[in-house]
Design a protein around this motif. Structure first.
Motif, PDB file in Angstrom:
ATOM      1  N   ALA A 103       0.834  -1.206   0.000  1.00 39.28           N
ATOM      2  CA  ALA A 103       0.000   0.000   0.000  1.00 39.28           C
ATOM      3  C   ALA A 103       0.865   1.251   0.000  1.00 39.28           C
ATOM      4  N   PHE A 104       1.899   1.253   0.837  1.00 41.26           N
ATOM      5  CA  PHE A 104       2.775   2.414   0.939  1.00 41.26           C
ATOM      6  C   PHE A 104       3.622   2.577  -0.317  1.00 41.26           C
ATOM      7  N   LEU A 105       4.159   1.475  -0.824  1.00 38.82           N
ATOM      8  CA  LEU A 105       5.016   1.527  -2.006  1.00 38.82           C
ATOM      9  C   LEU A 105       4.244   1.927  -3.260  1.00 38.82           C
ATOM     10  N   SER A 106       2.944   1.663  -3.275  1.00 37.79           N
ATOM     11  CA  SER A 106       2.143   2.026  -4.455  1.00 37.79           C
ATOM     12  C   SER A 106       2.080   3.540  -4.650  1.00 37.79           C
ATOM     13  N   GLN A 107       2.370   4.289  -3.577  1.00 37.58           N
ATOM     14  CA  GLN A 107       2.346   5.748  -3.650  1.00 37.58           C
ATOM     15  C   GLN A 107       3.680   6.328  -4.108  1.00 37.58           C
ATOM     16  N   LYS A 108       4.707   5.496  -4.180  1.00 34.83           N
ATOM     17  CA  LYS A 108       6.040   5.979  -4.548  1.00 34.83           C
ATOM     18  C   LYS A 108       6.193   5.958  -6.063  1.00 34.83           C
ATOM     19  N   ILE A 109       6.230   7.129  -6.650  1.00 36.31           N
ATOM     20  CA  ILE A 109       6.401   7.258  -8.093  1.00 36.31           C
ATOM     21  C   ILE A 109       7.538   8.239  -8.375  1.00 36.31           C
ATOM     22  N   ASN A 110       8.160   8.080  -9.541  1.00 37.67           N
ATOM     23  CA  ASN A 110       9.236   8.976  -9.971  1.00 37.67           C
ATOM     24  C   ASN A 110      10.360   9.075  -8.938  1.00 37.67           C
ATOM     25  N   LEU A 111      10.804   7.919  -8.436  1.00 44.47           N
ATOM     26  CA  LEU A 111      11.897   7.906  -7.475  1.00 44.47           C
ATOM     27  C   LEU A 111      13.196   8.355  -8.131  1.00 44.47           C
ATOM     28  N   ALA A 112      14.022   9.094  -7.364  1.00 43.07           N
ATOM     29  CA  ALA A 112      15.280   9.613  -7.893  1.00 43.07           C
ATOM     30  C   ALA A 112      16.304   8.509  -8.118  1.00 43.07           C
ATOM     31  N   ARG A 113      16.173   7.403  -7.393  1.00 43.53           N
ATOM     32  CA  ARG A 113      17.089   6.273  -7.543  1.00 43.53           C
ATOM     33  C   ARG A 113      16.309   4.975  -7.453  1.00 43.53           C
ATOM     34  N   PRO A 114      16.818   3.910  -8.078  1.00 44.44           N
ATOM     35  CA  PRO A 114      16.094   2.625  -8.037  1.00 44.44           C
ATOM     36  C   PRO A 114      16.032   2.057  -6.629  1.00 44.44           C
ATOM     37  N   LEU A 115      14.909   1.436  -6.313  1.00 45.49           N
ATOM     38  CA  LEU A 115      14.695   0.876  -4.980  1.00 45.49           C
ATOM     39  C   LEU A 115      14.879  -0.630  -5.048  1.00 45.49           C
ATOM     40  N   TYR A 116      15.861  -1.143  -4.290  1.00 48.03           N
ATOM     41  CA  TYR A 116      16.075  -2.590  -4.225  1.00 48.03           C
ATOM     42  C   TYR A 116      15.186  -3.129  -3.123  1.00 48.03           C
ATOM     43  N   LEU A 117      14.062  -3.707  -3.527  1.00 48.20           N
ATOM     44  CA  LEU A 117      12.983  -4.033  -2.601  1.00 48.20           C
ATOM     45  C   LEU A 117      13.392  -4.924  -1.423  1.00 48.20           C
ATOM     46  N   PRO A 118      14.113  -6.038  -1.614  1.00 52.06           N
ATOM     47  CA  PRO A 118      14.450  -6.899  -0.461  1.00 52.06           C
ATOM     48  C   PRO A 118      15.192  -6.160   0.642  1.00 52.06           C
ATOM     49  N   VAL A 119      16.164  -5.340   0.261  1.00 52.02           N
ATOM     50  CA  VAL A 119      16.928  -4.586   1.259  1.00 52.02           C
ATOM     51  C   VAL A 119      16.054  -3.520   1.902  1.00 52.02           C
ATOM     52  N   TRP A 120      15.292  -2.800   1.076  1.00 49.99           N
ATOM     53  CA  TRP A 120      14.437  -1.735   1.599  1.00 49.99           C
ATOM     54  C   TRP A 120      13.432  -2.301   2.601  1.00 49.99           C
ATOM     55  N   LEU A 121      12.817  -3.435   2.281  1.00 49.21           N
ATOM     56  CA  LEU A 121      11.834  -4.043   3.175  1.00 49.21           C
ATOM     57  C   LEU A 121      12.479  -4.485   4.490  1.00 49.21           C
ATOM     58  N   THR A 122      13.670  -5.046   4.406  1.00 51.46           N
ATOM     59  CA  THR A 122      14.369  -5.464   5.624  1.00 51.46           C
ATOM     60  C   THR A 122      14.648  -4.274   6.520  1.00 51.46           C
ATOM     61  N   VAL A 123      15.150  -3.206   5.924  1.00 49.34           N
ATOM     62  CA  VAL A 123      15.436  -1.987   6.695  1.00 49.34           C
ATOM     63  C   VAL A 123      14.150  -1.408   7.262  1.00 49.34           C
ATOM     64  N   MET A 124      13.086  -1.419   6.467  1.00 48.90           N
ATOM     65  CA  MET A 124      11.806  -0.891   6.927  1.00 48.90           C
ATOM     66  C   MET A 124      11.272  -1.681   8.114  1.00 48.90           C
ATOM     67  N   HIS A 125      11.393  -3.007   8.064  1.00 51.39           N
ATOM     68  CA  HIS A 125      10.922  -3.848   9.164  1.00 51.39           C
ATOM     69  C   HIS A 125      11.736  -3.593  10.434  1.00 51.39           C
ATOM     70  N   VAL A 126      13.049  -3.458  10.279  1.00 47.22           N
ATOM     71  CA  VAL A 126      13.900  -3.120  11.431  1.00 47.22           C
ATOM     72  C   VAL A 126      13.497  -1.762  11.984  1.00 47.22           C
ATOM     73  N   HIS A 127      13.240  -0.837  11.087  1.00 47.92           N
ATOM     74  CA  HIS A 127      12.834   0.516  11.465  1.00 47.92           C
ATOM     75  C   HIS A 127      11.555   0.488  12.308  1.00 47.92           C
ATOM     76  N   VAL A 128      10.587  -0.286  11.871  1.00 46.09           N
ATOM     77  CA  VAL A 128       9.314  -0.385  12.595  1.00 46.09           C
ATOM     78  C   VAL A 128       9.529  -0.969  13.990  1.00 46.09           C
ATOM     79  N   VAL A 129      10.320  -2.042  14.060  1.00 41.00           N
ATOM     80  CA  VAL A 129      10.554  -2.712  15.346  1.00 41.00           C
ATOM     81  C   VAL A 129      11.265  -1.794  16.328  1.00 41.00           C
TER      82      VAL A 129
END
Length: 215
Positions: free
Chosen positions: A36-62
């Motif tokens: 849901a959150f990623l669907s709002q991300k458009i025209n990113l300045a750099r490519p997003l490597y999803l596995p790493v981003w998700l791992t960091v995001m999960h750590v961030h939440v915890v």
């Protein structure tokens, strides 16, 4: 006055626990892929490597939830009076969790919805939050207890940053028909301003006019 402080603490603790449960279930269970959150991300300045981003995001939440929990616990007068050593250790854990929140947020900042203007805002938040938290530690090391408590209030309000950002964003988007990207940008900058104001209101409510004499 003590009763009012007690009521304020109960409300704060309750709100913290409810939000921790909500954030944990939403980000780690119901939408672990952040679709849901990623669907709002458009025209990113750099490519997003999803596995790493998700791992960091999960750590961030915890760690964000742990920061909120440890911070809330340390405002308990009963714990401070009866378990001072636990209060001190828990306080250092809070500092560690805040640091980890800022580090993980720093990684995700370049991928912020809205581009560089929002990336800069998140980086500013990371720097100012950790600086405020360190200031609180410096104050207690110098035995300035009253100042320590006030700086901890200023630090702790930033635990609710994500909540306020999404609250402001939803109000602007749903209530005023703004596009998501614009409402999100306003939500971020509005939250920065609101956090500072909210902290001073709480400090004034809890400490009264003494806040002016010894900040």
């Amino acid at each position: 006055m003590e009763k009012k402080k007690g009521n304020l603490y109960v409300w704060m603790l309750t709100a913290s626990i409810i939000y921790i449960i909500y954030a944990t279930l939403t980000n780690l269970y119901f939408d672990a892929q952040a679709s849901a959150f990623l669907s709002q991300k458009i025209n990113l300045a750099r490519p997003l490597y999803l596995p790493v981003w998700l791992t960091v995001m999960h750590v961030h939440v915890v760690v964000a939830c742990l920061a909120m929990l440890t911070g809330a616990i340390n405002f308990s007068t009963a714990i401070l009076q009866k378990y001072r050593k636990y209060h001190r250790v828990n306080g250092y854990l809070y500092v560690l969790f805040v640091f980890l929140v800022c580090v993980t947020s720093g990684y995700m900042a370049p991928y912020s919805t809205g581009g560089r203007i929002n990336s800069m805002a998140f980086n500013f938040l990371n720097i100012i939050w950790f600086a405020i938290t360190v200031t609180a530690i410096v104050k207690i090391k110098r035995k300035k207890i009253s100042q320590h408590r006030k700086w901890m209030v200023r630090s702790f309000v930033f635990c609710f940053t994500n909540l306020f950002i999404h609250l402001f964003t939803n109000v602007l988007q749903s209530g005023f028909g703004m596009k998501y990207e614009l409402s999100y940008t306003i939500g971020i900058y509005g939250t920065i301003f609101f956090n500072f104001i909210l902290a001073e209101i709480v400090i004034y409510y809890v400490y009264g006019k003494k806040r002016i004499e010894n900040v």
